[in-house]
Write a protein that holds these residues in place. Structure first.
Motif, PDB file in Angstrom:
ATOM      1  N   VAL A 357       0.931  -1.093  -0.010  1.00  0.00           N
ATOM      2  CA  VAL A 357      -0.032  -0.176   0.053  1.00  0.00           C
ATOM      3  C   VAL A 357       0.892   1.228   0.004  1.00  0.00           C
ATOM      4  O   VAL A 357       0.677   2.145  -0.794  1.00  0.00           O
ATOM      5  CB  VAL A 357      -0.823  -0.138   1.265  1.00  0.00           C
ATOM      6  N   GLU A 358       1.914   1.314   0.873  1.00  0.00           N
ATOM      7  CA  GLU A 358       2.860   2.391   0.884  1.00  0.00           C
ATOM      8  C   GLU A 358       3.446   2.672  -0.596  1.00  0.00           C
ATOM      9  O   GLU A 358       3.546   3.769  -1.066  1.00  0.00           O
ATOM     10  CB  GLU A 358       3.881   2.208   1.861  1.00  0.00           C
ATOM     11  N   ASP A 359       4.062   1.535  -1.080  1.00  0.00           N
ATOM     12  CA  ASP A 359       4.397   1.472  -2.578  1.00  0.00           C
ATOM     13  C   ASP A 359       3.610   2.053  -3.607  1.00  0.00           C
ATOM     14  O   ASP A 359       3.982   2.834  -4.446  1.00  0.00           O
ATOM     15  CB  ASP A 359       5.067   0.241  -2.872  1.00  0.00           C
ATOM     16  N   MET A 360       2.382   1.787  -3.419  1.00  0.00           N
ATOM     17  CA  MET A 360       1.280   2.429  -4.151  1.00  0.00           C
ATOM     18  C   MET A 360       1.274   3.860  -4.175  1.00  0.00           C
ATOM     19  O   MET A 360       0.954   4.622  -5.168  1.00  0.00           O
ATOM     20  CB  MET A 360       0.075   1.446  -4.109  1.00  0.00           C
ATOM     21  N   LEU A 361       1.325   4.140  -2.909  1.00  0.00           N
ATOM     22  CA  LEU A 361       1.074   5.714  -2.660  1.00  0.00           C
ATOM     23  C   LEU A 361       2.208   6.411  -3.298  1.00  0.00           C
ATOM     24  O   LEU A 361       2.081   7.617  -3.687  1.00  0.00           O
ATOM     25  CB  LEU A 361       0.966   5.773  -1.272  1.00  0.00           C
ATOM     26  N   GLY A 362       3.650   5.914  -2.847  1.00  0.00           N
ATOM     27  CA  GLY A 362       4.661   6.344  -3.502  1.00  0.00           C
ATOM     28  C   GLY A 362       4.774   6.707  -4.903  1.00  0.00           C
ATOM     29  O   GLY A 362       5.074   7.678  -5.433  1.00  0.00           O
ATOM     30  N   LYS A 363       4.665   5.682  -5.740  1.00  0.00           N
ATOM     31  CA  LYS A 363       4.269   5.500  -7.260  1.00  0.00           C
ATOM     32  C   LYS A 363       3.284   6.719  -7.714  1.00  0.00           C
ATOM     33  O   LYS A 363       3.259   7.235  -8.711  1.00  0.00           O
ATOM     34  CB  LYS A 363       4.034   4.116  -7.849  1.00  0.00           C
ATOM     35  N   ALA A 426      -8.009  -0.572   0.629  1.00  0.00           N
ATOM     36  CA  ALA A 426      -7.124   0.510   0.600  1.00  0.00           C
ATOM     37  C   ALA A 426      -6.279   0.613  -0.716  1.00  0.00           C
ATOM     38  O   ALA A 426      -6.240   1.678  -1.584  1.00  0.00           O
ATOM     39  CB  ALA A 426      -5.968   0.611   1.821  1.00  0.00           C
ATOM     40  N   GLY A 427      -5.979  -0.584  -1.040  1.00  0.00           N
ATOM     41  CA  GLY A 427      -5.274  -0.919  -2.543  1.00  0.00           C
ATOM     42  C   GLY A 427      -6.233  -0.484  -3.757  1.00  0.00           C
ATOM     43  O   GLY A 427      -5.910   0.240  -4.564  1.00  0.00           O
ATOM     44  N   ASP A 428      -7.631  -0.900  -3.668  1.00  0.00           N
ATOM     45  CA  ASP A 428      -8.629  -0.659  -4.535  1.00  0.00           C
ATOM     46  C   ASP A 428      -8.745   0.604  -4.516  1.00  0.00           C
ATOM     47  O   ASP A 428      -8.893   1.358  -5.773  1.00  0.00           O
ATOM     48  CB  ASP A 428      -9.829  -1.345  -4.335  1.00  0.00           C
ATOM     49  N   LEU A 429      -8.786   1.420  -3.347  1.00  0.00           N
ATOM     50  CA  LEU A 429      -9.290   2.725  -3.292  1.00  0.00           C
ATOM     51  C   LEU A 429      -8.190   3.671  -4.148  1.00  0.00           C
ATOM     52  O   LEU A 429      -8.321   4.522  -4.713  1.00  0.00           O
ATOM     53  CB  LEU A 429      -9.111   3.269  -1.983  1.00  0.00           C
ATOM     54  N   ILE A 430      -6.781   3.287  -3.836  1.00  0.00           N
ATOM     55  CA  ILE A 430      -5.579   3.908  -4.582  1.00  0.00           C
ATOM     56  C   ILE A 430      -5.693   3.538  -6.104  1.00  0.00           C
ATOM     57  O   ILE A 430      -5.515   4.725  -6.991  1.00  0.00           O
ATOM     58  CB  ILE A 430      -4.154   3.588  -4.041  1.00  0.00           C
TER      59      ILE A 430
END
Length: 548
Positions: A357-363, A426-430
């Protein structure tokens, strides 16, 4: 003479007693693991300084756990932490094989008449502590298990005594005489299927004590088969573990096979030595098994280093990253682990979800700030990995909850499933909301005001920091960390409200950049707040678990 009806009854009795023996040993082992699992882990870890101490810790651990396979599973958890080398692990397993033989020898002592006392006291203790996470309940489980083992041995003794007069059985045993390879293969398969060398060994010892098994060479072949088959379950159960865990299990199996091959060449001589022991003695069979494993230690302990290097060339780590997709710390056999280790493995996979999840936010932030839309594919890839991990955690945790767990362990497993679902959301939301907003902003070529951009960067950073706190809270399960994590939910809400008020002020001043990016700014505030809240979810579970 045993009649046909008597023979049928005896066969049913033997199978029932054998099943009771397996269940009793499993019950006792489960109780010991749950009551003293952490202490046993400490015993193993404290004995990793050198191969001789390691063998001693393996012996003691297997004697307590009544299973060398359980020691192999404990070692697997240490290899994930990089806390044990393959050579040291092989030494531990050599000692564990002796430890399980020691347990079998103790159970052959003349204590079978104690089974009513153990079952009665065990039932009272287990019932008295039922519903509480107490060692007393597990000690009751241990006594119940040992009582069932002694009851099963008593039944096996009676059945074996009656079978000693069966002409059919004698013909079968006579036909097997001299067929040592066939006997070894059959017994090895039976031991593998039973997942308990102790249970099969005690069954054979009971038959020898009753005079059913009297041919020394046949008994030697059976003992060799038990030792070969006893190493198979650990190999299969650790095959999805780290490469070091696989090497240890395979190495231990190779040691057993090597020892059996050498002993096979001297079966007649070993049989002569066995024939010198007291006749019809269950302890004689156990002593033979114990002697085999003691010789195995003397033979193999000096060569654990070279064997470890050989295994490193034979069993190589996968060329691709093993954690690219799928779980790294759990597999379909998680129920074979002690509950504390199973919960720990589930938590470690959950922390990997937090990292994703953190990596998805970072990218997503890189795309937003630098316009690098090529990163969008990476975000989708990370979400696929997140979904795969969630399904694995959900499946494994569900399997674990079907087992008989302590209340705290069962609640922890349910909390992990719930939080994994939060992370998947959270992943789906991102992927579906936040990334869509980011890509639309990049396509529009609109630019945030300097103040607005600083606020968005700050909020992205805050949520990524929340991910760090969430990971620490999940692994430590400490109340203090949980309180900090829960506090971050209201703190972010305040930060988002502050950013919203500043954004509205810029709109009232008719700042062009703020007017062009207003919808993007507001959408990002909402999405980041929801992601932050989902990350904080584990804090409430931890806090609830600490309530009296």
């Amino acid at each position: 003479m045993v009649t046909t009806s008597d023979a049928s009854h005896l066969i049913v009795l033997i199978f029932g007693a054998a099943a009771l023996l397996l269940w009793g040993t499993r019950m006792a082992r489960t109780g010991i693991t749950r009551a003293y699992g952490q202490e046993i882990r400490g015993l193993i870890s404290s004995g990793l300084s050198n191969r001789f101490v390691a063998a001693g810790s393996g012996l003691a651990s297997a004697a307590v756990l009544q299973s060398s396979m359980a020691v192999a599973l404990f070692l697997a958890s240490f290899t994930r932490l990089g806390a044990v080398s393959v050579a040291t692990g092989l030494a531990v397993m050599l000692g564990a094989d002796i430890g399980s033989a020691v347990v079998a020898s103790l159970l052959t002592l003349n204590i079978k008449q104690l089974w009513p006392v153990l079952i009665a006291v065990g039932f009272v203790v287990h019932t008295a502590y039922d519903g509480r996470n107490a060692k007393g309940k597990q000690l009751g489980r241990v006594m119940l298990g040992l009582g069932l083992v002694l009851l099963a041995l008593s039944a096996l003794g009676v059945a074996a005594q009656n079978l000693s007069s069966s002409e059919v059985l004698q013909l079968v045993l006579v036909s097997l005489a001299g067929q040592n390879v066939l006997v070894i293969v059959i017994v090895a398969l039976l031991t593998w299927l039973a997942h308990s060398s102790i249970a099969i060994l005690l069954l054979v010892a009971s038959m020898a004590a009753a005079g059913v098994l009297t041919t020394p060479e046949l008994i030697v072949a059976i003992v060799l088969g038990i030792n070969i088959g006893g190493g198979i379950p650990a190999i299969l159960l650790t095959w999805s573990e780290t490469v070091e865990a696989r090497r240890i299990a395979v190495g231990n199996g190779l040691f057993r096979l090597l020892g059996a091959a050498l002993a096979f060449a001297f079966i007649p001589d070993i049989a002569k030595l066995y024939a010198m022991m007291p006749e019809k003695s269950a302890l004689a069979v156990i002593a033979l098994h114990l002697a085999f494993n003691f010789c195995l230690v003397l033979l193999c302990l000096p060569i654990v280093g070279p064997i470890a290097r050989l295994l490193a060339t034979l069993i190589k780590p996968p060329e691709n990253a093993p954690d690219d997709f799928g779980p790294k710390f759990i597999n379909g056999n998680i129920v074979q682990y002690p509950p504390s280790l199973a919960i720990s493995a589930l938590l470690r996979e959950t922390i990997r979800m937090i990292d994703l999840v953190e990596d998805m936010l970072g990218k997503s932030q890189v795309i937003l700030m630098k316009g690098d839309r090529a990163q969008a594919g990476e975000v989708h890839h990370l979400d696929d990995r997140l979904d795969t991990l969630y399904e694995a955690i959900k499946s494994s945790a569900t399997d674990l909850t079907r087992e008989e767990l302590e209340i705290g362990e069962s609640r922890r497993a349910v909390d992990i499933i719930s939080y994994a679902a939060n992370l998947e959301n959270a992943g789906d939301l991102i992927e579906k909301n936040l990334l869509d907003t980011v890509e639309n902003k990049v396509k529009s070529s609109a630019q945030f005001s300097s103040e607005g951009e600083a606020e968005i960067i700050r909020l992205f950073g805050y949520v990524k920091e929340t991910a760090h706190v969430a990971a620490g809270t999940a692994m430590s399960w400490e109340l203090g960390n949980a309180q900090v994590l829960i506090g971050r939910k209201s703190e972010f809400k305040s930060l988002a409200k502050e950013s919203l008020e500043k954004h509205l002020q810029r709109l009232r001043k008719r700042e062009q950049k703020s007017l062009e990016t207003s919808s993007f700014h507001l959408d990002l505030l909402g999405d980041l707040q929801r992601v932050n809240s989902l990350l904080c979810g584990i804090g409430y579970s931890v806090r609830q678990s600490h309530l009296p």
